[in-house]
Design an enzyme around this catalytic site. Structure first.
Site, PDB file in Angstrom:
ATOM      1  N   LYS A   1       4.452   9.728  -2.930  1.00  0.00           N
ATOM      2  CA  LYS A   1       5.153   8.436  -2.837  1.00  0.00           C
ATOM      3  C   LYS A   1       5.966   8.181  -4.107  1.00  0.00           C
ATOM      4  O   LYS A   1       7.139   7.812  -4.060  1.00  0.00           O
ATOM      5  CB  LYS A   1       4.099   7.349  -2.601  1.00  0.00           C
ATOM      6  CG  LYS A   1       4.589   5.936  -2.477  1.00  0.00           C
ATOM      7  CD  LYS A   1       4.512   5.126  -3.747  1.00  0.00           C
ATOM      8  CE  LYS A   1       3.124   4.898  -4.292  1.00  0.00           C
ATOM      9  NZ  LYS A   1       3.099   4.035  -5.475  1.00  0.00           N
TER      10      LYS A   1
ATOM     11  N   LYS B   1       7.566   3.804 -15.241  1.00  0.00           N
ATOM     12  CA  LYS B   1       6.443   4.364 -14.473  1.00  0.00           C
ATOM     13  C   LYS B   1       6.869   5.664 -13.769  1.00  0.00           C
ATOM     14  O   LYS B   1       6.127   6.649 -13.752  1.00  0.00           O
ATOM     15  CB  LYS B   1       5.972   3.334 -13.445  1.00  0.00           C
ATOM     16  CG  LYS B   1       4.931   3.832 -12.468  1.00  0.00           C
ATOM     17  CD  LYS B   1       3.592   4.145 -13.116  1.00  0.00           C
ATOM     18  CE  LYS B   1       2.653   4.814 -12.122  1.00  0.00           C
ATOM     19  NZ  LYS B   1       1.358   5.129 -12.682  1.00  0.00           N
TER      20      LYS B   1
ATOM     21  N   SER C   1       3.351   0.453  -8.103  1.00  0.00           N
ATOM     22  CA  SER C   1       4.373   1.428  -8.519  1.00  0.00           C
ATOM     23  C   SER C   1       5.348   1.580  -7.362  1.00  0.00           C
ATOM     24  O   SER C   1       4.980   2.142  -6.330  1.00  0.00           O
ATOM     25  CB  SER C   1       3.734   2.788  -8.804  1.00  0.00           C
ATOM     26  OG  SER C   1       2.679   2.664  -9.712  1.00  0.00           O
TER      27      SER C   1
HETATM   28  P1  NAD Z   1      -5.149   1.224  -2.574  1.00  0.00           P
HETATM   29  O1  NAD Z   1      -4.584   1.819  -1.346  1.00  0.00           O
HETATM   30  O2  NAD Z   1      -6.544   1.559  -2.994  1.00  0.00           O
HETATM   31  O3  NAD Z   1      -5.086  -0.390  -2.482  1.00  0.00           O
HETATM   32  C1  NAD Z   1      -3.997  -1.113  -1.952  1.00  0.00           C
HETATM   33  C2  NAD Z   1      -4.540  -2.409  -1.370  1.00  0.00           C
HETATM   34  O4  NAD Z   1      -3.428  -3.189  -0.908  1.00  0.00           O
HETATM   35  C3  NAD Z   1      -5.437  -2.181  -0.143  1.00  0.00           C
HETATM   36  O5  NAD Z   1      -6.677  -2.848  -0.347  1.00  0.00           O
HETATM   37  C4  NAD Z   1      -4.634  -2.789   1.017  1.00  0.00           C
HETATM   38  O6  NAD Z   1      -5.443  -3.372   2.027  1.00  0.00           O
HETATM   39  C5  NAD Z   1      -3.802  -3.841   0.291  1.00  0.00           C
HETATM   40  N1  NAD Z   1      -2.584  -4.243   1.010  1.00  0.00           N
HETATM   41  C6  NAD Z   1      -1.610  -3.458   1.502  1.00  0.00           C
HETATM   42  N2  NAD Z   1      -0.635  -4.206   2.059  1.00  0.00           N
HETATM   43  C7  NAD Z   1      -1.008  -5.495   1.893  1.00  0.00           C
HETATM   44  C8  NAD Z   1      -0.419  -6.747   2.254  1.00  0.00           C
HETATM   45  N3  NAD Z   1       0.769  -6.819   2.870  1.00  0.00           N
HETATM   46  N4  NAD Z   1      -1.083  -7.888   1.950  1.00  0.00           N
HETATM   47  C9  NAD Z   1      -2.282  -7.827   1.320  1.00  0.00           C
HETATM   48  N5  NAD Z   1      -2.890  -6.681   0.943  1.00  0.00           N
HETATM   49  C10 NAD Z   1      -2.260  -5.527   1.230  1.00  0.00           C
HETATM   50  O7  NAD Z   1      -4.110   1.571  -3.728  1.00  0.00           O
HETATM   51  P2  NAD Z   1      -4.366   1.627  -5.317  1.00  0.00           P
HETATM   52  O8  NAD Z   1      -4.862   2.980  -5.697  1.00  0.00           O
HETATM   53  O9  NAD Z   1      -5.120   0.403  -5.728  1.00  0.00           O
HETATM   54  O10 NAD Z   1      -2.859   1.571  -5.846  1.00  0.00           O
HETATM   55  C11 NAD Z   1      -2.109   0.373  -5.893  1.00  0.00           C
HETATM   56  C12 NAD Z   1      -0.817   0.648  -6.654  1.00  0.00           C
HETATM   57  O11 NAD Z   1      -1.140   1.079  -7.983  1.00  0.00           O
HETATM   58  C13 NAD Z   1       0.030   1.782  -6.029  1.00  0.00           C
HETATM   59  O12 NAD Z   1       1.390   1.450  -6.138  1.00  0.00           O
HETATM   60  C14 NAD Z   1      -0.326   2.990  -6.869  1.00  0.00           C
HETATM   61  O13 NAD Z   1       0.710   3.968  -6.902  1.00  0.00           O
HETATM   62  C15 NAD Z   1      -0.534   2.337  -8.228  1.00  0.00           C
HETATM   63  N6  NAD Z   1      -1.392   3.092  -9.135  1.00  0.00           N
HETATM   64  C16 NAD Z   1      -2.538   3.684  -8.692  1.00  0.00           C
HETATM   65  C17 NAD Z   1      -3.336   4.411  -9.567  1.00  0.00           C
HETATM   66  C18 NAD Z   1      -4.610   5.097  -9.112  1.00  0.00           C
HETATM   67  O14 NAD Z   1      -5.136   5.931  -9.858  1.00  0.00           O
HETATM   68  N7  NAD Z   1      -5.135   4.788  -7.921  1.00  0.00           N
HETATM   69  C19 NAD Z   1      -2.965   4.527 -10.926  1.00  0.00           C
HETATM   70  C20 NAD Z   1      -1.816   3.870 -11.369  1.00  0.00           C
HETATM   71  C21 NAD Z   1      -1.037   3.165 -10.458  1.00  0.00           C
END
Ligand code: NAD
Length: 294
Positions: free
Chosen positions: A238, A170, A95
């Site tokens: 964010k 979104k 997102s």
């Molecule tokens: P998270 O922080 O759990 O996971 C993100 C992952 O990305 C981490 O494992 C991190 O090490 C990896 N990462 C970051 N930079 C990187 C790079 N340059 N190269 C490789 N890996 C990298 O986050 P999440 O909760 O999985 O969320 C991911 C996305 O989905 C976000 O944009 C969030 O807003 C969206 N989202 C989350 C939810 C939720 O409930 N958690 C729901 C809908 C959408």
């Protein structure tokens, strides 16, 4: 089809596992080695960088926190663009600010790489069940080509329009959710101060026009004083930051979103940024000097 998956966090990890279960061949990378090893134990090929992922696959999915992380993964050193074969497609499911989706897509296009923005809603439980809602921006031809693959992770996959449109949808979702949680919080705190039982008020109104998916998901959490995420306040900050940036860029006044941003700043100052966004109720409890917890 060989699929690259970059970003194996709360969301990416179960999404990638569902692709493996459906028979897709996966090459994965995350800065967190433990996550890569977990996926490798499920049958994915482990890569040492995003560049190495891109050199082996037809399509790369990114699922990282925000636009700087997407930029680093696709355009940075050892990133996707450095390893991409001709015709590679990037599907960013993070997102992020739609203006950034367009900007990153334009840079990738100069290198012959096409991009879609396909963020999701539904959170970890739906990522695990493979029932996320996916909102897609990019060329319709790409949407048609990757629809079946996206449906493996989703209960619905909807085409919204050109690149950036997925993230517009979104952010609209995130505005509605934040404002709706605040409305539920305000109403239940009012009910408590008025001397009624907020739980009975919730039961009385949930079937009428005021009822909503948000109310049914979050009111029980508020009444239990349970703020275990779910969706963390810091991620919602964010999203609202991206929403306000995108709205200001096109003069779309968003006063309620701005107000929610300030409420969330209060919660961050109180050290609640790792709490579920249902903790918005804590702001109302503080300013009204009461608690709605049973
Ligand atoms: P998270 O922080 O759990 O996971 C993100 C992952 O990305 C981490 O494992 C991190 O090490 C990896 N990462 C970051 N930079 C990187 C790079 N340059 N190269 C490789 N890996 C990298 O986050 P999440 O909760 O999985 O969320 C991911 C996305 O989905 C976000 O944009 C969030 O807003 C969206 N989202 C989350 C939810 C939720 O409930 N958690 C729901 C809908 C959408």
């Amino acid at each position: 089809m060989k699929v690259g998956f970059i970003g194996l966090g709360i969301m990416g990890r179960p999404m990638a596992k569902n692709l493996i279960k459906a028979g897709y061949e996966l090459v994965v990378f995350d800065l967190n080695k433990e996550a890569v090893e977990d996926l490798a134990s499920c049958g994915a090929a482990a890569a040492e960088s995003s560049k190495e992922v891109a050199s082996q696959v037809d399509v790369v999915i990114t699922m990282v926190p925000n636009s700087p992380h997407v930029r680093a993964a696709v355009l940075g050193e050892n990133g996707v663009a450095e390893g991409a074969k001709p015709g590679l497609v990037v599907i960013d499911m993070s997102s992020i600010d739609p203006t950034e989706s367009k900007a990153i897509g334009a840079e990738l296009a100069k290198k012959g790489i096409e991009m879609m923005d396909c963020p999701v809603s539904g959170g970890e439980p739906k990522a695990i069940d493979g029932t996320l809602s996916v909102m897609c921006g990019g060329k319709k031809e790409l949407f048609d080509r990757f629809y079946d693959m996206l449906m493996v992770m989703a209960g619905s996959v909807v085409y919204v329009g050109e690149l950036g449109s997925g993230n517009v949808a979104k952010l609209a979702n995130q505005m509605v959710v934040a404002i709706n949680i605040a409305a539920v919080s305000e109403a239940l705190t009012f009910a408590k101060k008025a001397g009624t039982d907020p739980e009975l008020v919730y039961q009385a109104i949930r079937g009428g026009l005021a009822g909503s998916t948000v109310m049914d998901a979050k009111a029980p959490m508020m009444l239990d004083g349970n703020y275990k995420p779910g969706f963390r306040i810091e991620l919602h900050i964010k999203d609202l930051n991206n929403a306000l940036n995108a709205a200001h860029a096109i003069s779309a006044p968003s006063p309620l979103t701005a107000q929610l941003m300030e409420i969330m700043q209060f919660l961050r100052a109180e050290g609640c940024d790792k709490d579920d966004h249902s903790a918005i109720v804590k702001y109302y409890e503080k300013i009204s000097g009461t608690s709605i917890v049973k």
